[in-house]
Motif scaffolding. Structure first.
Motif, PDB file in Angstrom:
ATOM      1  N   ASP A 115     -29.686  -4.684  -4.182  1.00 43.23           N
ATOM      2  CA  ASP A 115     -28.113  -4.752  -4.049  1.00 43.23           C
ATOM      3  C   ASP A 115     -27.760  -6.026  -4.889  1.00 43.23           C
ATOM      4  O   ASP A 115     -26.783  -6.720  -4.932  1.00 43.23           O
ATOM      5  CB  ASP A 115     -27.757  -4.896  -2.762  1.00 43.23           C
ATOM      6  CG  ASP A 115     -28.143  -6.071  -1.989  1.00 43.23           C
ATOM      7  OD1 ASP A 115     -29.038  -6.525  -2.383  1.00 43.23           O
ATOM      8  OD2 ASP A 115     -27.583  -6.373  -0.876  1.00 43.23           O
ATOM      9  N   ASP A 117     -26.829  -6.204  -8.040  1.00 49.61           N
ATOM     10  CA  ASP A 117     -25.759  -6.168  -8.780  1.00 49.61           C
ATOM     11  C   ASP A 117     -24.367  -6.007  -7.719  1.00 49.61           C
ATOM     12  O   ASP A 117     -23.332  -5.618  -8.458  1.00 49.61           O
ATOM     13  CB  ASP A 117     -25.618  -4.445  -9.562  1.00 49.61           C
ATOM     14  CG  ASP A 117     -26.972  -4.888 -10.827  1.00 49.61           C
ATOM     15  OD1 ASP A 117     -27.204  -6.066 -11.099  1.00 49.61           O
ATOM     16  OD2 ASP A 117     -27.524  -3.896 -11.001  1.00 49.61           O
ATOM     17  N   GLY A 118     -24.391  -6.018  -6.605  1.00 49.05           N
ATOM     18  CA  GLY A 118     -23.494  -5.723  -5.727  1.00 49.05           C
ATOM     19  C   GLY A 118     -23.478  -4.794  -4.693  1.00 49.05           C
ATOM     20  O   GLY A 118     -24.434  -4.101  -4.684  1.00 49.05           O
ATOM     21  N   THR A 119     -22.390  -4.525  -3.758  1.00 43.18           N
ATOM     22  CA  THR A 119     -22.411  -3.796  -2.751  1.00 43.18           C
ATOM     23  C   THR A 119     -21.084  -2.771  -2.951  1.00 43.18           C
ATOM     24  O   THR A 119     -20.423  -2.862  -3.875  1.00 43.18           O
ATOM     25  CB  THR A 119     -22.000  -4.491  -1.442  1.00 43.18           C
ATOM     26  OG1 THR A 119     -20.744  -5.184  -1.452  1.00 43.18           O
ATOM     27  CG2 THR A 119     -22.981  -5.375  -1.185  1.00 43.18           C
ATOM     28  N   SER A 120     -21.192  -1.744  -2.129  1.00 43.37           N
ATOM     29  CA  SER A 120     -20.288  -0.714  -2.255  1.00 43.37           C
ATOM     30  C   SER A 120     -20.028  -0.059  -0.780  1.00 43.37           C
ATOM     31  O   SER A 120     -20.822  -0.293  -0.046  1.00 43.37           O
ATOM     32  CB  SER A 120     -20.631   0.533  -3.101  1.00 43.37           C
ATOM     33  OG  SER A 120     -21.789   1.170  -2.638  1.00 43.37           O
ATOM     34  N   HIS A 140     -24.028 -11.235   0.747  1.00 44.34           N
ATOM     35  CA  HIS A 140     -23.570  -9.975   0.967  1.00 44.34           C
ATOM     36  C   HIS A 140     -23.712  -9.930   2.568  1.00 44.34           C
ATOM     37  O   HIS A 140     -23.600  -8.577   3.039  1.00 44.34           O
ATOM     38  CB  HIS A 140     -24.553  -9.178   0.328  1.00 44.34           C
ATOM     39  CG  HIS A 140     -24.605  -9.138  -1.044  1.00 44.34           C
ATOM     40  ND1 HIS A 140     -25.670  -8.448  -2.137  1.00 44.34           N
ATOM     41  CD2 HIS A 140     -23.556  -9.261  -1.985  1.00 44.34           C
ATOM     42  CE1 HIS A 140     -25.069  -8.501  -3.069  1.00 44.34           C
ATOM     43  NE2 HIS A 140     -23.825  -9.133  -3.189  1.00 44.34           N
TER      44      HIS A 140
END
Length: 333
Positions: A115, A117-120, A140
């Motif tokens: 992760d 590049d980020g979360t969703s 995160h």
């Protein structure tokens, strides 16, 4: 006995806290009795990470079976009957059917998230299907906790020793200073560095294009999306590296190349690196300026830092240490 230990690992609430080094921690479970199924959903360009993780796990546990997380991979779980399932990658790519099969397994389930590049929301929902969640960034952790993940730890991927190591490099990769970070968020840093390092060869690895103001400066050579092989060459060719937005994996990879590094203060670094010993930390622009001036003028001090970081990258920050931390967190009594 093994089933009791597995149930304990599944039900025990594990606090989010730094994990002590492998050499000093007692073994909560006899790992040599554990069968691990490593499911890989890693991107194609990062296939080596799953391979290295599997190889290092085999040094610690009874058996490691690896499978690709292709459609309907859940059908394999009932046949393999592992004690621990470790999914590497982004589980939001797993079908609901396969997630359901995995949740129905009696094995302890852990996800080592890619992760960076980020979360969703989709990633959070999928991560909540696992009993143990390992993220690339401490920032995160609150997100995963908010969507129902109770046991969340920070565990970055390590470096590939066949790619990141001290080696000769072509002149095209040489720089006096290599900057890593987006220029749009650090305009003042770039302006300050351009004055301090005037006349030096400066390269920048950035995910965004420079502003017209920065692009007009001839101080910087901008590099967009280098391959891992090229990145390793740039690390080797750098006299010093500045991380404007440090990511632990990047810092470990650069350390494995024997690079001297200056990084913006970040909590992730304090859990896995030794600021002040193998990486120089700055808290403000003024501090960055002062330390950059000092270390550019003291190559002997740069070598002390880079040598310590190189040694630790081979042991303290290796994949063997990372998978050992994962096992310890999962089976912590």
């Amino acid at each position: 006995m093994m089933s009791d230990l597995l149930e304990q690992a599944k039900s025990k609430e594990i606090p989010v806290s730094p994990i002590i080094s492998a050499e000093k921690r007692p073994l909560p479970v006899d790992y040599k009795k554990i069968r691990v199924l490593l499911c890989s959903g890693m991107p194609d360009e990062d296939w080596r990470s799953e391979q290295i993780a599997a190889d290092e796990l085999r040094r610690l546990v009874k058996e490691v079976i690896t499978i690709k997380a292709r459609p309907s991979f859940g059908m394999s779980l009932s046949l393999l009957n592992p004690d621990l399932i470790v999914y590497m990658g982004r589980p939001d790519a797993i079908s609901q059917e396969d997630l359901g099969v995995m949740q129905g397994s009696s094995a302890v389930k852990a996800v080592w998230l890619a992760d960076n590049d980020g979360t969703s929301e989709a990633l959070g929902r999928a991560a909540a299907c696992f009993e143990h969640v390992f993220t690339q960034h401490t920032v995160h952790i609150p997100f995963y906790q908010s969507v129902g993940c109770r046991r969340v730890s920070h565990l970055p991927f390590s470096s590939d020793p066949e790619l990141y190591y001290p080696k000769p490099f072509d002149e095209d990769y040489r720089s006096d200073l290599l900057i890593i970070g987006d220029s749009s968020r650090h305009l003042f840093c770039f302006k300050s560095i351009s004055k301090i390092a005037e006349g030096l060869k400066i390269k920048v690895i950035s995910t965004d294009a420079p502003s017209l103001e920065l692009a007009a400066l001839e101080t910087f050579e901008w590099i967009r999306e280098p391959s891992p092989v090229q990145t390793a060459n740039y690390y080797n060719g750098a006299g010093a590296i500045i991380h404007l937005e440090p990511q632990v994996r990047q810092v470990i990879e650069a350390a494995a190349c024997g690079a001297f590094q200056i990084a913006s203060v970040h909590p992730d670094l304090y859990e896995y690196m030794c600021p002040g010993e193998d990486v120089v930390i700055y808290h403000s622009l003024d501090e960055l300026e002062a330390k950059l001036i000092y270390y550019l003028d003291h190559p002997d001090q740069r070598r002390v830092y880079s040598s310590r970081a190189l040694g630790k990258s081979r042991y303290d920050y290796s994949y063997l240490q990372m998978v050992s931390r994962l096992l310890y967190a999962v089976f912590l009594p």
